[in-house]
Design an enzyme around this catalytic site. Structure first.
Site, PDB file in Angstrom:
ATOM      1  CG  ASN A  10      -1.553   1.706   1.553  1.00 28.16           C
ATOM      2  OD1 ASN A  10      -2.092   2.328   0.650  1.00 28.16           O
ATOM      3  ND2 ASN A  10      -1.850   1.218   2.061  1.00 28.16           N
ATOM      4  CD1 TRP A  11       3.936   1.377  -2.706  1.00 26.42           C
ATOM      5  CD2 TRP A  11       3.663   2.089  -5.036  1.00 26.42           C
ATOM      6  NE1 TRP A  11       4.824   0.654  -3.957  1.00 26.42           N
ATOM      7  CE2 TRP A  11       4.573   1.424  -4.717  1.00 26.42           C
ATOM      8  CE3 TRP A  11       3.597   2.890  -5.453  1.00 26.42           C
ATOM      9  CZ2 TRP A  11       5.111   1.063  -6.310  1.00 26.42           C
ATOM     10  CZ3 TRP A  11       3.900   3.077  -7.203  1.00 26.42           C
ATOM     11  CH2 TRP A  11       4.819   1.424  -6.766  1.00 26.42           C
ATOM     12  CE  LYS A  12       0.485   3.623   5.067  1.00 22.58           C
ATOM     13  NZ  LYS A  12      -0.167   3.426   6.384  1.00 22.58           N
ATOM     14  CG  HIS A  95      -5.366   2.141   5.244  1.00 21.27           C
ATOM     15  ND1 HIS A  95      -4.897   3.412   6.157  1.00 21.27           N
ATOM     16  CD2 HIS A  95      -4.805   1.664   5.324  1.00 21.27           C
ATOM     17  CE1 HIS A  95      -3.880   2.962   6.680  1.00 21.27           C
ATOM     18  NE2 HIS A  95      -3.731   1.649   5.691  1.00 21.27           N
ATOM     19  CD  GLU A  97      -2.368   5.949   6.586  1.00 17.40           C
ATOM     20  OE1 GLU A  97      -2.469   5.229   5.360  1.00 17.40           O
ATOM     21  OE2 GLU A  97      -1.372   5.278   7.317  1.00 17.40           O
ATOM     22  CD  GLU A 168      -3.064  -1.673   7.479  1.00 15.13           C
ATOM     23  OE1 GLU A 168      -2.280  -2.566   7.025  1.00 15.13           O
ATOM     24  OE2 GLU A 168      -3.904  -1.188   7.651  1.00 15.13           O
ATOM     25  N   GLY A 174       2.918   2.116  10.709  1.00 17.79           N
ATOM     26  CA  GLY A 174       3.369   3.341  10.551  1.00 17.79           C
ATOM     27  C   GLY A 174       4.466   3.846  11.841  1.00 17.79           C
ATOM     28  CB  SER A 214       5.443  -1.913  12.074  1.00 18.58           C
ATOM     29  OG  SER A 214       5.077  -0.727  11.893  1.00 18.58           O
TER      30      SER A 214
HETATM   31  P1  13P Z   1       2.936   0.388   7.639  1.00 24.56           P
HETATM   32  O1  13P Z   1       3.516  -0.443   7.031  1.00 24.56           O
HETATM   33  O2  13P Z   1       4.410   1.804   6.955  1.00 24.56           O
HETATM   34  O3  13P Z   1       3.240   0.372   8.749  1.00 24.56           O
HETATM   35  O4  13P Z   1       1.724   0.844   6.848  1.00 24.56           O
HETATM   36  C1  13P Z   1       0.241  -0.098   7.385  1.00 24.56           C
HETATM   37  C2  13P Z   1      -0.183  -0.037   5.823  1.00 24.56           C
HETATM   38  O5  13P Z   1      -0.840   0.750   7.016  1.00 24.56           O
HETATM   39  C3  13P Z   1      -0.621  -0.226   5.422  1.00 24.56           C
HETATM   40  O6  13P Z   1      -1.894  -0.169   4.560  1.00 24.56           O
END
Ligand code: 13P
Length: 252
Positions: A10-12, A95, A97, A168, A174, A214
């Site tokens: 997931n590149w966000k 997600h 976020e 998650e 993160g 992470s």
């Molecule tokens: P990280 O791997 O950067 O913690 O992010 C996880 C995530 O939110 C994947 O959707």
């Protein structure tokens, strides 16, 4: 029941089109196992570039959101017909976020899941998970089961079993903090049992459950060795071709 492992990046909000091209060229050169399904969920502006760059490979491309209406006065949104025309394979829904910063609710997740499942072959990756406060208050299971029940409301089993669920824990995203393998397994097992109680144990046996938070080359093998963890949704570590390939290769 053997489930094919599925690890997605997931590149966000990372990478321009040029960076996407560069990444794809480098990733295609990595040694990686063919036993794992893989995909990258990229920003909308990178979807077409990613589709072209990964054409002729087994690498899927996913979006990170979709609107539940076909079209309309929804400034800044992207619809399912738009994604279908690009040929995307996956779409992340709910997600944390988006739930935290963009008012995504279980109600909109439910509408989006229905839209994808009823009107496309795009596989939804539904994210669920508790925050730190909820975990410390012993409410992790309650939070996750209420998300699952609300997000799947009114969705019949034959459609529900096409969804991938990503567990998650928000406190692990993160932050460098990972749920330990046992902690992650406990919740992924709980998710499978919750799904079985909503549908059937046959459907739950087939359900692909990813862990996200992470995940990196150093901890992937232990997480992926757990019985109910069928893969990962990887943020930060999916931005580097070698790191992401190492995570794929951590599958036994
Ligand atoms: P990280 O791997 O950067 O913690 O992010 C996880 C995530 O939110 C994947 O959707």
């Amino acid at each position: 029941m053997s489930r094919t492992p599925f690890i997605a990046g997931n590149w966000k909000m990372f990478k321009t089109m040029a960076e996407t091209k560069e990444f794809a060229e480098a990733f295609k050169k990595q040694e990686r196992t063919s036993a794992v399904k893989t995909a990258f969920c990229v920003p909308f502006t990178d979807l077409m570039t990613a589709k072209e760059a990964f054409a002729g490979t087994d690498i899927g491309v996913g979006a990170q959101n979709v609107h539940f209406e076909d079209e309309g006065a929804f400034t800044g949104e992207v619809s399912l017909p738009m994604l279908k025309e690009i040929g995307v394979d996956y779409c992340v829904i709910g997600h944390s976020e988006r739930r935290q910063y963009f008012n995504e609710t279980d109600e909109t997740c439910n509408l989006k899941l229905k839209k994808l499942l009823q009107e496309s072959d795009i596989t939804p990756i539904l994210c669920v998970g508790e925050n730190l406060e909820e975990r410390e208050a012993g409410k992790a299971e309650d939070v996750v089961s209420s998300e699952i029940k609300a997000d799947f409301a009114g969705i019949p089993e034959d459609l529900a079993e096409k969804v991938v669920i990503a567990y998650e824990p928000i406190w692990a995203i993160g932050t460098g903090k990972t749920a330990g393998p046992e902690q992650a397994e406990e919740m992924c097992g709980f998710i499978r049992r919750t799904f079985a109680s909503l549908y059937s144990s046959a459907a739950a046996d087939k359900l692909i459950i990813q862990y996200g938070g992470s995940m990196k080359p150093e901890n992937a093998a232990a997480l992926l060795a757990e019985a109910d963890i069928d893969g990962g949704l990887v943020g930060g570590a999916s931005l580097q071709p070698d790191k992401f390939a190492a995570i794929l290769n951590a599958v036994k």
